[in-house]
Design a protein around this motif. Structure first.
Motif, PDB file in Angstrom:
ATOM      1  N   GLY A  43       0.434  -1.003  -0.203  1.00  0.00           N
ATOM      2  CA  GLY A  43       0.193  -0.287  -0.493  1.00  0.00           C
ATOM      3  C   GLY A  43       0.444   1.342  -0.002  1.00  0.00           C
ATOM      4  O   GLY A  43       0.053   2.431   0.248  1.00  0.00           O
ATOM      5  N   SER A  44       2.232   1.071   0.281  1.00  0.00           N
ATOM      6  CA  SER A  44       3.004   2.004   0.399  1.00  0.00           C
ATOM      7  C   SER A  44       2.699   3.142  -1.108  1.00  0.00           C
ATOM      8  O   SER A  44       3.723   3.734  -1.377  1.00  0.00           O
ATOM      9  CB  SER A  44       4.617   1.344   0.469  1.00  0.00           C
ATOM     10  OG  SER A  44       5.075   1.178  -0.403  1.00  0.00           O
ATOM     11  N   GLY A  45       2.747   2.324  -2.837  1.00  0.00           N
ATOM     12  CA  GLY A  45       2.309   3.705  -3.455  1.00  0.00           C
ATOM     13  C   GLY A  45       3.514   2.654  -4.621  1.00  0.00           C
ATOM     14  O   GLY A  45       3.473   3.075  -5.877  1.00  0.00           O
ATOM     15  N   LYS A  46       4.043   1.487  -4.737  1.00  0.00           N
ATOM     16  CA  LYS A  46       5.567   0.725  -5.578  1.00  0.00           C
ATOM     17  C   LYS A  46       4.403   0.805  -6.542  1.00  0.00           C
ATOM     18  O   LYS A  46       5.617   1.309  -7.699  1.00  0.00           O
ATOM     19  CB  LYS A  46       5.168  -0.236  -4.707  1.00  0.00           C
ATOM     20  CG  LYS A  46       6.292  -0.548  -3.663  1.00  0.00           C
ATOM     21  CD  LYS A  46       6.930  -1.514  -3.210  1.00  0.00           C
ATOM     22  CE  LYS A  46       5.997  -2.906  -2.740  1.00  0.00           C
ATOM     23  NZ  LYS A  46       4.753  -2.530  -1.368  1.00  0.00           N
ATOM     24  N   SER A  47       3.559   0.047  -6.460  1.00  0.00           N
ATOM     25  CA  SER A  47       3.096  -0.557  -7.848  1.00  0.00           C
ATOM     26  C   SER A  47       2.305   0.887  -8.793  1.00  0.00           C
ATOM     27  O   SER A  47       2.455   0.850 -10.224  1.00  0.00           O
ATOM     28  CB  SER A  47       1.592  -1.402  -8.117  1.00  0.00           C
ATOM     29  OG  SER A  47       2.163  -2.550  -6.686  1.00  0.00           O
ATOM     30  N   THR A  48       1.711   1.637  -8.291  1.00  0.00           N
ATOM     31  CA  THR A  48       1.261   3.040  -8.502  1.00  0.00           C
ATOM     32  C   THR A  48       2.355   3.894  -9.864  1.00  0.00           C
ATOM     33  O   THR A  48       2.463   3.973 -10.325  1.00  0.00           O
ATOM     34  CB  THR A  48       0.646   3.466  -7.807  1.00  0.00           C
ATOM     35  OG1 THR A  48      -0.155   3.103  -7.333  1.00  0.00           O
ATOM     36  CG2 THR A  48       0.306   5.263  -8.155  1.00  0.00           C
TER      37      THR A  48
HETATM   38  P1  ADP Z   1       1.594  -1.107  -3.467  1.00  0.00           P
HETATM   39  O1  ADP Z   1       1.929  -1.455  -4.201  1.00  0.00           O
HETATM   40  O2  ADP Z   1       3.491  -0.496  -2.686  1.00  0.00           O
HETATM   41  O3  ADP Z   1       1.250  -1.920  -2.370  1.00  0.00           O
HETATM   42  P2  ADP Z   1      -0.176   0.356  -4.680  1.00  0.00           P
HETATM   43  O4  ADP Z   1      -0.062   1.343  -5.203  1.00  0.00           O
HETATM   44  O5  ADP Z   1      -0.649  -1.000  -5.321  1.00  0.00           O
HETATM   45  O6  ADP Z   1       1.259   0.018  -3.725  1.00  0.00           O
HETATM   46  O7  ADP Z   1      -1.447   1.293  -3.820  1.00  0.00           O
HETATM   47  C1  ADP Z   1      -0.732   1.860  -3.041  1.00  0.00           C
HETATM   48  C2  ADP Z   1      -2.262   3.092  -2.608  1.00  0.00           C
HETATM   49  O8  ADP Z   1      -3.149   2.840  -3.556  1.00  0.00           O
HETATM   50  C3  ADP Z   1      -2.597   2.048  -1.837  1.00  0.00           C
HETATM   51  O9  ADP Z   1      -3.286   2.628  -0.617  1.00  0.00           O
HETATM   52  C4  ADP Z   1      -4.263   1.095  -2.158  1.00  0.00           C
HETATM   53  O10 ADP Z   1      -5.072   0.363  -2.165  1.00  0.00           O
HETATM   54  C5  ADP Z   1      -4.393   2.154  -3.636  1.00  0.00           C
HETATM   55  N1  ADP Z   1      -4.996   1.824  -4.799  1.00  0.00           N
HETATM   56  C6  ADP Z   1      -3.724   0.678  -6.066  1.00  0.00           C
HETATM   57  N2  ADP Z   1      -4.197   1.326  -7.023  1.00  0.00           N
HETATM   58  C7  ADP Z   1      -6.273   1.885  -6.477  1.00  0.00           C
HETATM   59  C8  ADP Z   1      -7.156   2.123  -7.262  1.00  0.00           C
HETATM   60  N3  ADP Z   1      -7.367   1.288  -9.175  1.00  0.00           N
HETATM   61  N4  ADP Z   1      -8.076   2.540  -7.119  1.00  0.00           N
HETATM   62  C9  ADP Z   1      -8.238   2.841  -5.595  1.00  0.00           C
HETATM   63  N5  ADP Z   1      -7.496   2.975  -4.812  1.00  0.00           N
HETATM   64  C10 ADP Z   1      -6.092   2.190  -5.804  1.00  0.00           C
END
Ligand code: ADP
Ligand code: ADP
Length: 232
Positions: A43-48
């Motif tokens: 949830g830290s934003g890595k994938s985003t």
């Molecule tokens: P990580 O890859 O570090 O686990 P993410 O980038 O997946 O983190 O997510 C960062 C934050 O954004 C989290 O709180 C996640 O729930 C939220 N998030 C990610 N994708 C979406 C989305 N498509 N819609 C709403 N919230 C999202």
């Protein structure tokens, strides 16, 4: 020179009470020929961050560049072209097409782009990744490690500016994982490939030249030439 750059990048999902701020002003430069790992809690934003850099998701604010291309100014067709011509992807689940052989999977991105492989480069990639006698096999006839090496060859064969790898060892035992990580590290060292890898695994991150730590949408720490102990 710089392979990719994020400048004050913000990403907000949803609205009102459902709003989530996933990235809070990210500034980062990825040098050409550097292997960067992105770590941080779930949830830290890595994938985003990775998805925005790779043109798979749009940013709310800020600028993103891959090479000279300003990703946040591209149209949908521009993004498709960027992903096709400049970027390679490696996923946790391999994402190979089950009906195609290893060789057909490796060549698929080039076929879709209507490009022919450079034979010398193709042979080098196949040899380096150790798949010479596996090319005619379907994915189900290959081990997990071999499947991921097919995916690595597929990412590398079009000579992308950047390869993005999302938990590439997440489904592998430690030996297969080490094979994949060695290949990634060697392709940086020998071919100057730029790689960005998201991982939870300190051992995987220790193969990188640089580790960036995210927490709550911000870069909170950074290490160069990390050891496993430092990353833990
Ligand atoms: P990580 O890859 O570090 O686990 P993410 O980038 O997946 O983190 O997510 C960062 C934050 O954004 C989290 O709180 C996640 O729930 C939220 N998030 C990610 N994708 C979406 C989305 N498509 N819609 C709403 N919230 C999202
Ligand atoms: P990771 O294993 O990297 O932490 P997640 O399991 O958090 O990834 O998310 C997997 C996918 O679901 C990602 O593509 C992410 O953008 C999306 N996602 C994460 N959180 C949310 C959410 N709250 N709403 C919608 N999509 C989300």
């Amino acid at each position: 020179s710089v392979a990719a750059r994020a400048s004050d990048v913000w990403k907000v999902y949803g609205q009102g009470e459902a709003q989530v701020i996933a990235l809070r002003g990210i500034n980062v430069e990825l040098a050409q020929g550097q292997f960067t790992a992105i770590m941080g809690p779930s949830g830290s934003g890595k994938s985003t961050l990775m998805h925005c850099l790779a043109g798979l998701d749009t940013v709310t604010r800020g600028d993103l560049f891959v090479g000279d291309t300003q990703v946040n100014k591209l149209s949908d067709s521009g993004l498709t072209k960027l992903r096709r011509d400049k970027i390679g992807f490696i996923f946790q689940q391999f994402n190979l097409l089950p009906t195609l052989t290893a060789e057909e999977n490796i060549l698929l991105p080039l076929s879709i782009a209507g490009r022919k492989p450079d034979q010398v480069w193709y042979d080098t990639v196949i040899k380096t990744v150790g798949l010479e006698d596996r090319l005619k096999h379907k994915p189900t006839e290959l081990s997990g490690g071999q499947q991921q090496r097919v995916a690595c060859a597929r990412a590398l064969v079009s000579r992308p500016d950047v390869i993005f790898a999302d938990e590439p060892t997440g489904n592998l035992d430690s030996r297969s994982g080490a094979e994949v990580l060695n290949f990634l590290r060697n392709s940086v060292r020998d071919f100057g490939q730029t790689i960005v890898m998201v991982t939870h695994d300190p051992t995987a991150a220790s193969y990188a030249d640089r580790v960036i730590f995210l927490a709550d949408g911000q870069i909170v720490d950074e290490l160069l030439e990390p050891t496993v102990d430092q990353v833990h």
